[in-house]
Write a protein that holds these residues in place. Structure first.
Motif, PDB file in Angstrom:
ATOM      1  N   LEU A  26       0.870  -1.173   0.000  1.00 62.04           N
ATOM      2  CA  LEU A  26       0.000   0.000   0.000  1.00 62.04           C
ATOM      3  C   LEU A  26       0.905   1.221   0.000  1.00 62.04           C
ATOM      4  O   LEU A  26       1.914   1.251   0.710  1.00 62.04           O
ATOM      5  N   ALA A  45      -8.941   5.215   1.041  1.00 57.73           N
ATOM      6  CA  ALA A  45      -7.495   5.319   1.224  1.00 57.73           C
ATOM      7  C   ALA A  45      -7.159   5.598   2.686  1.00 57.73           C
ATOM      8  O   ALA A  45      -6.194   5.038   3.222  1.00 57.73           O
ATOM      9  N   ASN A  48      -7.442   2.381   4.558  1.00 57.84           N
ATOM     10  CA  ASN A  48      -6.294   1.520   4.245  1.00 57.84           C
ATOM     11  C   ASN A  48      -5.029   2.008   4.944  1.00 57.84           C
ATOM     12  O   ASN A  48      -4.233   1.203   5.445  1.00 57.84           O
ATOM     13  N   TYR A  49      -4.828   3.319   4.977  1.00 54.07           N
ATOM     14  CA  TYR A  49      -3.658   3.895   5.640  1.00 54.07           C
ATOM     15  C   TYR A  49      -3.674   3.579   7.138  1.00 54.07           C
ATOM     16  O   TYR A  49      -2.675   3.123   7.702  1.00 54.07           O
ATOM     17  N   ALA A  52      -2.958  -0.148   7.608  1.00 56.60           N
ATOM     18  CA  ALA A  52      -1.548  -0.479   7.390  1.00 56.60           C
ATOM     19  C   ALA A  52      -0.701  -0.054   8.580  1.00 56.60           C
ATOM     20  O   ALA A  52       0.178  -0.813   9.026  1.00 56.60           O
TER      21      ALA A  52
END
Length: 69
Positions: A26, A45, A48-49, A52
């Motif tokens: 990613l 996003a 996802n950030y 992660a």
């Protein structure tokens, strides 16, 4: 960042490489120090950030700041 004060935020990406899948990673736009403007990310996003970041060392390696292509 002020105009003329350095490279734009899109000049770099913060890349989280998967620990288990060589081709999976990613990447998010960031500045040279690896700071991501979360307000500029889409909802997906941003999720996802945050994911992660939460699983560094378990699913993703410590992120690296890389030049954007």
């Amino acid at each position: 960042m002020n105009p003329g004060s350095g490279p734009s935020i899109a000049a770099y990406v913060l890349r989280f490489q998967s620990l288990f899948h060589e081709g999976r990673a990613l990447a998010f736009p960031c500045d040279a120090q690896g700071h991501v403007d979360m307000d500029a990310l889409s909802d997906r996003a941003r999720g996802n950030y945050l994911y992660a970041r939460a699983v560094v060392g378990r699913e993703f390696a410590t992120p690296a700041v890389l030049p954007s292509h």
